[in-house]
Design an enzyme around this catalytic site. Structure first.
Site, PDB file in Angstrom:
ATOM      1  N   GLU A 371     -19.628 -23.631-130.013  1.00  0.00           N
ATOM      2  CA  GLU A 371     -18.322 -23.044-129.705  1.00  0.00           C
ATOM      3  C   GLU A 371     -17.782 -22.310-130.939  1.00  0.00           C
ATOM      4  O   GLU A 371     -16.997 -21.380-130.830  1.00  0.00           O
ATOM      5  CB  GLU A 371     -17.324 -24.113-129.224  1.00  0.00           C
ATOM      6  N   HIS A 402     -39.934 -39.658-125.793  1.00  0.00           N
ATOM      7  CA  HIS A 402     -40.523 -39.881-124.461  1.00  0.00           C
ATOM      8  C   HIS A 402     -40.013 -38.848-123.450  1.00  0.00           C
ATOM      9  O   HIS A 402     -40.111 -39.062-122.244  1.00  0.00           O
ATOM     10  CB  HIS A 402     -40.202 -41.297-123.982  1.00  0.00           C
ATOM     11  N   LYS A 526     -12.115 -19.618-117.187  1.00  0.00           N
ATOM     12  CA  LYS A 526     -10.994 -20.420-116.677  1.00  0.00           C
ATOM     13  C   LYS A 526     -10.174 -19.607-115.681  1.00  0.00           C
ATOM     14  O   LYS A 526      -9.744 -20.099-114.635  1.00  0.00           O
ATOM     15  CB  LYS A 526     -10.080 -20.863-117.835  1.00  0.00           C
TER      16      LYS A 526
HETATM   17  O1  F6P Z   1     -12.057 -24.567-123.174  1.00  0.00           O
HETATM   18  C1  F6P Z   1     -12.470 -24.872-124.482  1.00  0.00           C
HETATM   19  C2  F6P Z   1     -11.437 -25.688-125.190  1.00  0.00           C
HETATM   20  O2  F6P Z   1     -10.328 -24.909-125.462  1.00  0.00           O
HETATM   21  C3  F6P Z   1     -11.995 -26.308-126.466  1.00  0.00           C
HETATM   22  O3  F6P Z   1     -11.961 -25.444-127.533  1.00  0.00           O
HETATM   23  C4  F6P Z   1     -11.117 -27.494-126.619  1.00  0.00           C
HETATM   24  O4  F6P Z   1     -11.641 -28.456-127.497  1.00  0.00           O
HETATM   25  C5  F6P Z   1     -11.040 -27.970-125.183  1.00  0.00           C
HETATM   26  O5  F6P Z   1     -11.021 -26.795-124.406  1.00  0.00           O
HETATM   27  C6  F6P Z   1      -9.858 -28.822-124.858  1.00  0.00           C
HETATM   28  O6  F6P Z   1      -8.673 -28.146-125.138  1.00  0.00           O
HETATM   29  P1  F6P Z   1      -7.287 -28.915-125.197  1.00  0.00           P
HETATM   30  O7  F6P Z   1      -7.381 -29.929-126.291  1.00  0.00           O
HETATM   31  O8  F6P Z   1      -6.264 -27.859-125.475  1.00  0.00           O
HETATM   32  O9  F6P Z   1      -7.085 -29.562-123.871  1.00  0.00           O
END
Ligand code: F6P
Length: 563
Positions: A371, A402, A526
């Site tokens: 990431e 394994h 998203k």
């Molecule tokens: O969608 C990725 C992300 O933004 C990550 O970078 C982050 O760790 C995770 O989602 C959770 O985000 P949040 O802590 O804002 O819920």
């Protein structure tokens, strides 16, 4: 550090020297490098000791000249200045215009770090104190649910950085749970489908269960969906208990803690201000286990051990800040990766811990590395015309032996491997016989770890046997690896191990000219998921969809109509 006129790394003189060097070097088998090393000095030359860790880079496919060129590349790419910028709180996260100050979360209380007029250390320690107070109440059995019973189970609802780090560390350090605390069990539920959460809801007692809503943004749908299910579960079971009705406000107050950088959103959701733990926008999600997101860790190992974890990470930060590049463990680890990815074309990297306690370490690193550095656009907005982060995956080494070691030994794909293991183990097991048996298992495990990295390196040369073998029994070797040995698995060494990788990622990002602290590549998915959900619910027509997605949605609709 890169600025608006930064050259891309592939135009730097050291990069070009490395390309020429690699022309020759690519053909050399790593076993020849050991043969040519007449004084048997490769281990001494390519290993480093720091903060309870031994980092052995001698099985990398490099020699002294390679390292000289790589160190020149690090200097030309501005690594020393970048390290300074990171640790002093410069706005290194350029696309979001803020510092990335996870290292400030582990500064000791007597340190000072003024960032843009604010004393960051004082704020950090204030938040640790607030967390310590909540931990103490829970450990003392003084935190009571809405019906008056002490809390016994805590479920962390979070995903990504709000889940992987805390889960990895609580599992790794589970043996450090202090004996004298109220028996509290901590669980994790992250998946948006509710499948993990429902397992707990079906067997836990709502009266004694507390949820930690961990979300930096407090907008992540995965976490909020689980939170809503948890809230409904509690309300439906607790508000109608006994003769006197219990108010929903009381239930939410006593059964939820929020951890976020957005107090407003926590309040809007209903988290009581006294039960909100805050952190700052300048802590990246995948770098956040060191602060209040680490609440589940502190609940499992206690605050004193949590501070030992911070101290271990700080020892690595100190080393990173002060040590010349050629002896700087995170820099060396990063350079080995750059050499493999950019000059030997090795684009796969496997993480192989040889200790069951480190079961979740590779999942944690997958997020940390991919990431952070899985990017193809530089800080200046140019397309990176060279490879960046390799595909990284892993599994407990003994189990992976394994499963996918077949590919490592005889596949067509070159893979870099990191072997990670503690040197001493089980010395605190009281019963002598059990200790003896477990320590023997530990020796067996270390023997496998050392044997596998040796075989990956040497191939058939690992055995002194000239008997001809058919092709399918041959091992070509030449797979590079790093071994990281922890003196023991303690909060300190785990802290320094994690910080080692965090800084490795930063050094690589600096050389590649990319920003490791944003993650724009997860945003569009998203948004589209939101639109797709509306189509699945039937609120929006799916006419404009591609044939594949429409086919999948039709299949879902048909399944709903004819269960
Ligand atoms: O969608 C990725 C992300 O933004 C990550 O970078 C982050 O760790 C995770 O989602 C959770 O985000 P949040 O802590 O804002 O819920």
């Amino acid at each position: 550090m890169a600025n608006a006129t930064s050259p891309t790394p592939d135009t730097l003189p050291a990069w070009q020297a490395l390309e020429r060097h690699a022309e020759v070097h690519r053909q050399r088998h790593v076993s020849r490098l050991f043969d040519e090393d007449q004084n048997n000095q490769r281990f001494t030359r390519f290993s480093r000791r720091v903060a309870g860790l031994t980092l052995d880079l001698s099985k990398q496919r490099w020699d002294g000249d390679t390292l000289t060129h790589l160190l020149a590349l690090a200097r030309e790419a501005g690594v020393p200045d970048a390290i300074d910028g990171l640790l002093s709180g410069r706005r290194v996260n350029t696309s979001e215009d803020r510092p990335a100050l996870h290292t400030a979360l582990r500064l000791p209380a007597d340190a000072t770090l003024n960032v843009e007029g604010e004393d960051v250390v004082a704020e950090v320690h204030q938040s640790l104190e607030q967390m310590a107070a909540l931990v103490e109440r829970l450990h003392a059995g003084q935190w009571r649910g809405a019906t008056g019973k002490p809390i016994q189970r805590v479920i962390n609802l979070g995903v990504g950085g709000s889940d992987l780090g805390p889960q990895m560390v609580t599992h790794a350090l589970a043996d450090f749970t202090p004996a004298a605390i109220h028996p509290l069990k901590v669980h994790f539920a992250s998946t948006m489908d509710g499948s993990q959460l429902v397992d707990y809801l079906s067997r836990l007692d709502p009266e004694t269960t507390l949820f930690v809503l961990s979300s930096k943004s407090f907008t992540t749908v995965d976490t909020l969906t689980n939170a809503e299910t948890a809230r409904d579960w509690l309300l439906s079971r607790l508000t109608r208990q006994g003769a006197t009705p219990i108010s929903p406000e009381l239930v939410i107050r006593q059964h939820f803690i929020g951890v976020s950088a957005s107090p407003e959103r926590m309040t809007r959701w209903g988290i009581a201000p006294a039960h909100q733990l805050r952190f700052w926008e300048w802590v990246g999600g995948r770098y956040s286990l060191w602060g209040t997101i680490g609440l589940p860790i502190a609940l499992v190992i206690g605050m004193a051990n949590f501070r030992r974890l911070l101290a271990g990470a700080h020892a690595m930060d100190d080393h990173f800040a002060r040590t010349p590049l050629g002896d700087n463990a995170p820099v060396m680890l990063a350079l080995a990766g750059i050499w493999n990815v950019n000059f030997l074309d090795i684009r796969a990297h496997s993480i192989l811990p040889y200790d069951g306690r480190l079961e979740y370490f590779s999942a944690y690193l997958e997020q940390l590395e991919m990431e952070s550095n899985g990017k193809s656009v530089t800080r200046d907005g140019a397309f990176a015309n060279y490879a960046t982060c390799p595909v990284l995956w892993g599994q407990l080494g003994p189990n992976a032996q394994h499963a996918f070691y077949q590919l490592l030994h005889q596949g067509t794909q070159p893979v870099e491997c990191d072997f990670i293991a503690p040197l001493s183990r089980y010395d605190d097991v009281e019963d002598r016989d059990t200790r003896r048996l477990l320590q023997s298992q530990h020796r067996l495990t270390l023997a496998n770890c050392f044997a596998q990295s040796r075989l990956l390196m040497l191939g058939d040369d690992a055995i002194a046997d000239d008997t001809p073998r058919p092709a399918h029994k041959r091992y070509r070797g030449n797979q590079p690896s790093t071994t990281v040995l922890l003196d023991r698995l303690t909060p300190e060494t785990l802290g320094s191990l994690i910080a080692l990788y965090e800084h490795k990622v930063f050094v690589q990002a600096t050389i590649w000219g990319i920003n490791p602290f944003d993650q724009w590549g997860v945003e569009l998915g998203k948004r589209i998921a939101g639109q797709t959900q509306q189509m699945l619910e039937g609120d929006v027509a799916s006419d404009g969809m591609d044939a594949s997605t429409r086919g999948l949605m039709d299949a879902f609709r048909a399944s709903v109509e004819q269960p």
